[in-house]
Write a protein that holds these residues in place. Structure first.
Motif, PDB file in Angstrom:
ATOM      1  N   VAL A 164     -62.042  17.399  58.536  1.00 19.02           N
ATOM      2  CA  VAL A 164     -63.568  17.565  56.906  1.00 19.02           C
ATOM      3  C   VAL A 164     -64.950  17.544  57.556  1.00 19.02           C
ATOM      4  O   VAL A 164     -65.483  18.022  57.454  1.00 19.02           O
ATOM      5  N   ALA A 165     -65.427  16.015  58.823  1.00 23.25           N
ATOM      6  CA  ALA A 165     -66.429  15.873  58.404  1.00 23.25           C
ATOM      7  C   ALA A 165     -67.378  17.121  59.755  1.00 23.25           C
ATOM      8  O   ALA A 165     -68.473  17.851  59.564  1.00 23.25           O
ATOM      9  N   SER A 166     -66.340  18.006  60.930  1.00 21.04           N
ATOM     10  CA  SER A 166     -67.141  19.023  61.369  1.00 21.04           C
ATOM     11  C   SER A 166     -67.524  19.854  60.179  1.00 21.04           C
ATOM     12  O   SER A 166     -68.362  20.615  60.993  1.00 21.04           O
ATOM     13  N   TYR A 167     -66.534  20.398  60.021  1.00 23.34           N
ATOM     14  CA  TYR A 167     -66.378  22.483  59.628  1.00 23.34           C
ATOM     15  C   TYR A 167     -67.212  21.581  57.613  1.00 23.34           C
ATOM     16  O   TYR A 167     -67.919  22.816  57.479  1.00 23.34           O
ATOM     17  N   PHE A 168     -66.221  20.814  56.629  1.00 25.72           N
ATOM     18  CA  PHE A 168     -67.265  20.829  55.108  1.00 25.72           C
ATOM     19  C   PHE A 168     -68.469  20.264  55.511  1.00 25.72           C
ATOM     20  O   PHE A 168     -69.148  20.504  54.696  1.00 25.72           O
ATOM     21  N   MET A 169     -68.301  18.714  56.081  1.00 25.10           N
ATOM     22  CA  MET A 169     -69.259  18.307  56.492  1.00 25.10           C
ATOM     23  C   MET A 169     -70.232  19.212  57.255  1.00 25.10           C
ATOM     24  O   MET A 169     -71.568  18.264  57.376  1.00 25.10           O
ATOM     25  N   HIS A 170     -70.217  20.631  57.976  1.00 20.93           N
ATOM     26  CA  HIS A 170     -71.320  20.681  59.131  1.00 20.93           C
ATOM     27  C   HIS A 170     -71.367  20.228  59.607  1.00 20.93           C
ATOM     28  O   HIS A 170     -72.443  20.096  60.446  1.00 20.93           O
ATOM     29  N   LEU A 171     -70.899  18.797  60.414  1.00 20.42           N
ATOM     30  CA  LEU A 171     -71.250  18.225  61.526  1.00 20.42           C
ATOM     31  C   LEU A 171     -71.211  19.032  63.227  1.00 20.42           C
ATOM     32  O   LEU A 171     -72.347  18.555  63.094  1.00 20.42           O
ATOM     33  N   ILE A 172     -70.437  19.495  62.482  1.00 16.03           N
ATOM     34  CA  ILE A 172     -70.520  20.406  64.143  1.00 16.03           C
ATOM     35  C   ILE A 172     -71.903  20.963  64.880  1.00 16.03           C
ATOM     36  O   ILE A 172     -72.268  21.685  65.253  1.00 16.03           O
ATOM     37  N   ASP A 173     -72.536  21.670  63.126  1.00 20.05           N
ATOM     38  CA  ASP A 173     -73.991  21.990  64.166  1.00 20.05           C
ATOM     39  C   ASP A 173     -75.291  20.826  63.455  1.00 20.05           C
ATOM     40  O   ASP A 173     -76.517  21.923  63.247  1.00 20.05           O
ATOM     41  N   GLU A 174     -74.559  19.800  63.433  1.00 18.73           N
ATOM     42  CA  GLU A 174     -75.981  19.206  63.201  1.00 18.73           C
ATOM     43  C   GLU A 174     -77.107  18.463  63.873  1.00 18.73           C
ATOM     44  O   GLU A 174     -76.799  19.287  64.810  1.00 18.73           O
ATOM     45  N   LYS A 175     -77.848  17.981  63.635  1.00 19.48           N
ATOM     46  CA  LYS A 175     -78.720  17.613  64.214  1.00 19.48           C
ATOM     47  C   LYS A 175     -78.773  16.229  65.275  1.00 19.48           C
ATOM     48  O   LYS A 175     -77.697  15.112  64.465  1.00 19.48           O
ATOM     49  N   ILE A 176     -79.171  15.929  66.039  1.00 19.15           N
ATOM     50  CA  ILE A 176     -79.272  15.023  66.746  1.00 19.15           C
ATOM     51  C   ILE A 176     -79.129  13.416  65.965  1.00 19.15           C
ATOM     52  O   ILE A 176     -78.651  12.142  66.120  1.00 19.15           O
ATOM     53  N   THR A 177     -80.447  13.124  65.402  1.00 20.23           N
ATOM     54  CA  THR A 177     -80.616  11.894  64.769  1.00 20.23           C
ATOM     55  C   THR A 177     -79.443  11.452  63.771  1.00 20.23           C
ATOM     56  O   THR A 177     -79.513  10.447  63.538  1.00 20.23           O
ATOM     57  N   ILE A 178     -78.901  12.965  62.461  1.00 22.45           N
ATOM     58  CA  ILE A 178     -77.694  12.800  62.276  1.00 22.45           C
ATOM     59  C   ILE A 178     -76.631  12.107  63.305  1.00 22.45           C
ATOM     60  O   ILE A 178     -75.719  10.809  63.456  1.00 22.45           O
ATOM     61  N   TYR A 179     -76.110  12.382  64.521  1.00 18.79           N
ATOM     62  CA  TYR A 179     -75.158  12.223  65.313  1.00 18.79           C
ATOM     63  C   TYR A 179     -75.576   9.962  66.301  1.00 18.79           C
ATOM     64  O   TYR A 179     -75.118   9.595  65.802  1.00 18.79           O
ATOM     65  N   TRP A 180     -76.415  10.289  66.093  1.00 20.96           N
ATOM     66  CA  TRP A 180     -77.136   8.842  66.224  1.00 20.96           C
ATOM     67  C   TRP A 180     -76.930   7.874  65.051  1.00 20.96           C
ATOM     68  O   TRP A 180     -76.672   6.553  66.121  1.00 20.96           O
ATOM     69  N   THR A 181     -76.880   8.193  63.909  1.00 23.27           N
ATOM     70  CA  THR A 181     -76.843   7.266  62.959  1.00 23.27           C
ATOM     71  C   THR A 181     -75.259   7.052  62.999  1.00 23.27           C
ATOM     72  O   THR A 181     -75.196   6.087  62.941  1.00 23.27           O
ATOM     73  N   LEU A 182     -74.627   8.249  63.123  1.00 24.65           N
ATOM     74  CA  LEU A 182     -72.863   8.490  63.317  1.00 24.65           C
ATOM     75  C   LEU A 182     -72.637   7.010  64.592  1.00 24.65           C
ATOM     76  O   LEU A 182     -71.677   6.238  64.440  1.00 24.65           O
ATOM     77  N   ILE A 183     -73.054   7.496  65.918  1.00 25.86           N
ATOM     78  CA  ILE A 183     -72.621   7.170  66.352  1.00 25.86           C
ATOM     79  C   ILE A 183     -72.742   5.328  66.850  1.00 25.86           C
ATOM     80  O   ILE A 183     -71.870   4.671  66.651  1.00 25.86           O
ATOM     81  N   VAL A 184     -73.641   5.173  66.162  1.00 21.35           N
ATOM     82  CA  VAL A 184     -74.507   3.506  65.389  1.00 21.35           C
ATOM     83  C   VAL A 184     -73.501   3.001  64.569  1.00 21.35           C
ATOM     84  O   VAL A 184     -73.232   2.183  65.228  1.00 21.35           O
ATOM     85  N   THR A 185     -73.242   3.947  63.578  1.00 20.15           N
ATOM     86  CA  THR A 185     -72.257   3.263  62.593  1.00 20.15           C
ATOM     87  C   THR A 185     -70.499   2.515  63.290  1.00 20.15           C
ATOM     88  O   THR A 185     -70.017   2.032  62.819  1.00 20.15           O
ATOM     89  N   VAL A 186     -70.176   3.845  63.749  1.00 16.58           N
ATOM     90  CA  VAL A 186     -68.716   4.090  64.581  1.00 16.58           C
ATOM     91  C   VAL A 186     -68.150   2.674  65.476  1.00 16.58           C
ATOM     92  O   VAL A 186     -67.932   1.841  65.300  1.00 16.58           O
ATOM     93  N   ALA A 187     -70.048   2.573  65.975  1.00 20.40           N
ATOM     94  CA  ALA A 187     -70.007   1.278  66.568  1.00 20.40           C
ATOM     95  C   ALA A 187     -69.578   0.079  66.065  1.00 20.40           C
ATOM     96  O   ALA A 187     -68.773  -0.990  66.091  1.00 20.40           O
ATOM     97  N   MET A 188     -70.526   0.142  64.995  1.00 18.89           N
ATOM     98  CA  MET A 188     -70.452  -1.078  63.452  1.00 18.89           C
ATOM     99  C   MET A 188     -69.721  -1.028  63.738  1.00 18.89           C
ATOM    100  O   MET A 188     -68.555  -2.633  63.104  1.00 18.89           O
ATOM    101  N   PHE A 189     -68.523  -0.497  62.885  1.00 20.96           N
ATOM    102  CA  PHE A 189     -67.099   0.118  62.858  1.00 20.96           C
ATOM    103  C   PHE A 189     -65.936  -0.666  62.665  1.00 20.96           C
ATOM    104  O   PHE A 189     -65.067  -1.359  62.792  1.00 20.96           O
ATOM    105  N   LEU A 190     -66.659  -0.268  64.499  1.00 19.12           N
ATOM    106  CA  LEU A 190     -64.967  -0.657  65.407  1.00 19.12           C
ATOM    107  C   LEU A 190     -65.195  -2.265  65.682  1.00 19.12           C
ATOM    108  O   LEU A 190     -64.464  -2.921  65.282  1.00 19.12           O
TER     109      LEU A 190
END
Lengths: 571, 196, 100
Positions: free
Chosen positions: C58-84
């Protein structure tokens, strides 16, 4: 956002304005009023602490039989003092007011990324603060389980606690909207040439603060929902089995965990304390660079330290829970991360201190507050070390030592920084100057009495006097030798209150003074001073949007014709 | 002067403001549901006993609901793709289908909840039900919020297609991102509550 | 996203349909697995594993994450770290609790 100026009524121009400067001022005025309210609550409490058993003058009869504040009401005053100061006072002022007003000016843009969202976040804050105050008027009075709202006490508390939880939902929502706005604005709207490493430290601190608020607040919102469910619907998320209150077995399903609340609460509340200090670091840096006429020592070190601090702040929270019976290995983990997090704070304080070396120091009012901040924050930070060490914390937890520690950071720490910011940026906002004499009197008396209020707390804490005692420890034998300090602290607190009159009078007469016509009276390098008028233009901020050519603190550049070179100056 | 990068991408980040804004908002939502999931894990691990989801909850109905939401995610992204292809009528069709599927989800949830209450099962009955009602309840609130926004763009807000089609398309992309997130939450909620 | 040609959009649409079929399939799979008696560890791992695959799609294709920009990736990486951190530290804390 089109530039055709539709007819602006007083509603759109001022009350529901989407202009970041108006919204910044709205946050500013509202939060200053709440700071005064929170301070007043404490001044009332301090009467009873100084003279337990004596009726409290003026307001005593409102608070209790014969003017004595009963324990539940004392706890209400205490819980609301903390809540109001943190969530209605300091953060909205440091982040909502200063951030909204100056961040767009400092990065060279015409407004925040989402102006309507900005207005929404202010009004959410306003509504949330009204909800909080309503708590005082419901049966049973305002929340009285500490600003920390630990269950089971908070779940069994009177209606005021429900009001507190609802108020928090509004305030958290406001904060989230504000954070998104700040983050997008910094990432997307920096002027041409404003690279990350040319940002003023003030902007960096607002940026990191926004990240902390974005990710740390939602678990508290989740926890507030769970506590509301426990209170209103009878769930047992936080209610353990077999709970007995005053000899009566409570009618809950049980199986819940009070520790769960503590984890979710402190997951926010620890990053929250960095939210309280980071904007202060940012303001102090601006003032120090400006008043030493030289660049900040260690800009990069400061930035990396602040980013590291932001990350670390998420993994230290259980140092608030050392005495909950956690095992030694997990205690050791949090003790280690807590010790590590003291390093970036020291780096930041050191860079600020070293920035003074060789400077042409101007001792004006903002600089005095900034200079005062440094040792005061130093004391606050150092007194945090024994608290962060689990073994020492066994003795010091929940004593006045803790209260002394965090107040040194927030009161002669952050609040001094906020005063520095007000005095520093007053000419930019209004085009007028404040009165230096009144400013200096405000500083000197505040400095003396801040120490008068908070230094004795370490003594009382080491003696074992617990916090949240409605009589200041009078009935405890171990407190007897240090009880006299209560009167010292209370008198200091009231004199500290009186000292604020210098500030209030200064603001009033300065606002009524004449405009000076200067746009950059302090000779500052950042573009909030150089490319804008004073006060800045209405919608739009700039006649022409600036381009940035250099770093933020190019003071006393060798060979330059003046002792400051603005960021937007070419060549 | 207008605020830059509301429609066009900023060159160095490659993003327009709204897209970054919604992803940041979704990050905070991850932490919100994360807080509740963390509570679930904490309570269940510390509990003496914990019921199996399938014994109390209706798995077939929830499976149907899962399929409703997944399909609504497809129709949502198709509504955006239609706008990119300048096919406004298809946008209306797909957005309408999204709303219909979302409403179906809510109807199923209504029956689920009322059936529980009918059998005397309330949030206060035990912590499993407490966290079930809280998690799915908060999720339902997010669905309703999403439906309100989608409806706004389907009906009154659709005017913007005439005046500023690129900006309108971006808004639908942003709404879509929110909607996919709501689907994502359910993708985890469903097995955690119903199947474990 | 602003510069996709109609051909690219049509290609994306094909992807959406494929992803939808895969998601439906995995939904059935995860329900089917739940009827097997596999023990706690395996059940949790499989359920969360399948959910993660579905979520990633869902994230990669519906939310286009697979084509997304690095700023978004960084936001998500930090968020996932905090979530864990939020997921595992309180739990670790509880499991290590001193039992009286």
């Amino acid at each position: 956002m089109s530039t055709d100026h539709h007819k602006e009524s007083i509603w759109t121009k001022y009350i529901f304005s989407t202009d970041h400067k108006i919204i910044g001022l709205q946050y500013g005025f509202t939060s200053l009023v709440w700071l005064l309210v929170g301070f007043t609550l404490m001044m009332i409490m301090r009467y009873q602490l100084a003279y337990p058993g004596n009726p409290v003058p003026i307001v005593g009869n409102l608070l209790g039989e014969g003017g004595i504040i009963p324990p539940e009401m004392y706890n209400s005053l205490g819980a609301m003092h903390g809540t109001i100061m943190i969530f209605l006072g300091v953060v909205p002022l440091a982040f909502g007011a200063f951030g909204n007003y100056f961040l767009p000016l400092q990065i060279g843009t015409i407004d925040m990324a989402f102006p309507k969202l900005n207005a929404a976040s202010y009004w959410m804050y306003f509504v949330g603060s009204i909800v909080m105050i309503v708590g005082f008027f419901v049966p049973g009075g305002a929340a009285n389980s500490g600003w920390t709202s630990y269950p089971p006490l908070s779940v069994t508390a009177t209606m005021g606690q429900t009001v507190w939880l609802l108020g928090m939902v509004f305030l958290i929502t406001s904060s989230l909207l504000g954070s998104v706005n700040i983050l997008v604005t910094v990432i997307q709207l920096r002027a041409k040439g404003m690279t990350w490493m040319r940002l003023p430290i003030f902007v960096w601190t607002q940026f990191i603060t926004a990240f902390l608020l974005l990710l740390a607040f939602p678990p508290l919102e989740a926890a507030s929902v769970l506590q509301l469910m426990d209170r209103l619907v009878g769930t047992s998320f936080f209610m353990p089995s077999g709970l007995v209150v005053s000899g009566v077995v409570q009618n809950y399903t049980g199986g819940g965990s009070p520790l769960l609340w503590q984890h979710l609460f402190w997951f926010l509340a620890h990053p929250e304390v960095y939210v309280l200090i980071l904007p202060a670091f940012g303001i102090i840096t601006e003032v120090i660079a400006n008043n030493t006429r030289k660049p900040i020592w260690g800009y990069k070190a400061m930035v990396y330290a602040m980013v590291f601090l932001g990350f670390m702040s998420f993994i230290v929270w259980a140092h608030h829970m050392y005495i909950t019976g956690m095992g030694t290995s997990i205690g050791a983990f949090f003790q280690t991360t807590t010790m590590i997090i003291s390093i970036p704070s020291v780096v930041i304080l050191t860079t600020l201190f070293l920035s003074l070396w060789g400077g042409s120091i101007r001792f004006n009012t903002p600089m005095l507050f900034a200079l005062g901040f440094i040792p005061m924050f130093g004391i606050g930070g150092l007194t945090g070390l024994p608290l962060g060490l689990a073994a020492a914390d066994i003795h010091l937890h929940d004593t006045y030592y803790v209260i002394g520690h965090f107040h040194y950071i927030v009161a002669p720490g952050t609040i001094f920084a906020l005063f520095a910011g007000i005095y520093y940026w007053f000419p930019k906002i209004t085009g007028k100057r404040t009165n230096e004499t009144l400013g200096k009197l405000h500083f000197f008396f505040s400095f003396i009495f801040m120490n008068g209020v908070f230094m004795p707390m370490f003594v009382q804490g080491l003696a074992g006097v617990s916090r949240r005692l409605w009589d200041g420890g009078e009935i405890y034998a171990h407190a007897a030798d240090v009880l006299y300090l209560n009167e010292v602290m209370s008198i200091s607190a009231w004199l500290l209150g009186l000292a604020q009159i210098f500030f209030i009078v200064n603001m009033i007469i300065s606002l009524r003074g004449k405009k000076t016509g200067e746009t950059n009276p302090w000779g500052a390098t950042t573009i909030d001073w150089t490319d804008t008028t004073s006060p800045p233009l209405g919608h739009g901020n700039f006649e022409t949007v600036p381009t940035v050519y250099r770093g933020p603190y190019e003071y006393s550049v060798p060979g330059a014709d003046k002792d400051f070179t603005p960021q937007s100056e070419k060549g | 002067m207008d605020i830059p990068y509301t429609v066009k991408d900023r060159p160095d980040t490659g993003l327009y403001n709204g897209k970054l804004g919604i992803w940041l908002f979704l990050a905070s939502e991850v932490m919100l549901f994360g807080g509740l999931f963390s509570a679930y894990v904490f309570l269940r691990t510390g509990a003496e006993s914990w019921p199996t989801g399938a014994d109390i909850l209706n798995v077939p109905l929830a499976t149907l609901n899962t399929l409703f939401l997944i399909t609504s995610s497809v129709t949502m992204v198709m509504s955006w793709a239609s706008l990119k292809l300048k096919e406004f009528d298809k946008f209306k069709l797909y957005a309408g289908l999204t709303l219909l599927l979302a409403a179906s989800f809510l109807v199923v949830k209504y029956f689920e909840y009322t059936a529980k209450f009918h059998h005397g099962l309330f949030p206060s009955t035990n912590n499993f039900l407490g966290i079930y009602f809280t998690l799915t309840g908060l999720h339902v609130i997010h669905i309703i919020g999403g439906m309100i926004v989608i409806f706004f763009f389907w009906m009154p807000g659709a005017k913007m297609w005439e005046s500023d089609p690129d900006r309108f398309t971006n808004r639908i992309e942003i709404v879509g991102l929110y909607w996919h997130f709501v689907d994502l939450v359910w993708i985890f909620l469903f097995p955690v509550l119903y199947l474990l | 996203m602003a510069d996709l040609t109609p051909e690219e959009i049509k290609h994306h649409v094909k992807t959406y349909v494929i992803v939808f079929v895969v998601l439906a399939f995995f939904t059935i799979v995860t329900v089917a697995i739940s009827y097997l008696d596999l023990g706690v560890g395996a059940s949790v791992a499989l359920a969360l594993g399948v959910a993660s695959i579905k979520g990633a799609l869902v994230a990669s294709y519906f939310m286009h994450l697979i084509d997304e920009k690095i700023t978004i990736y960084w936001t998500l990486i930090v968020t996932v770290a905090m979530f864990l951190i939020l997921m595992f530290l309180p739990l670790g804390n509880m499991l290590a609790q001193t039992k009286i």
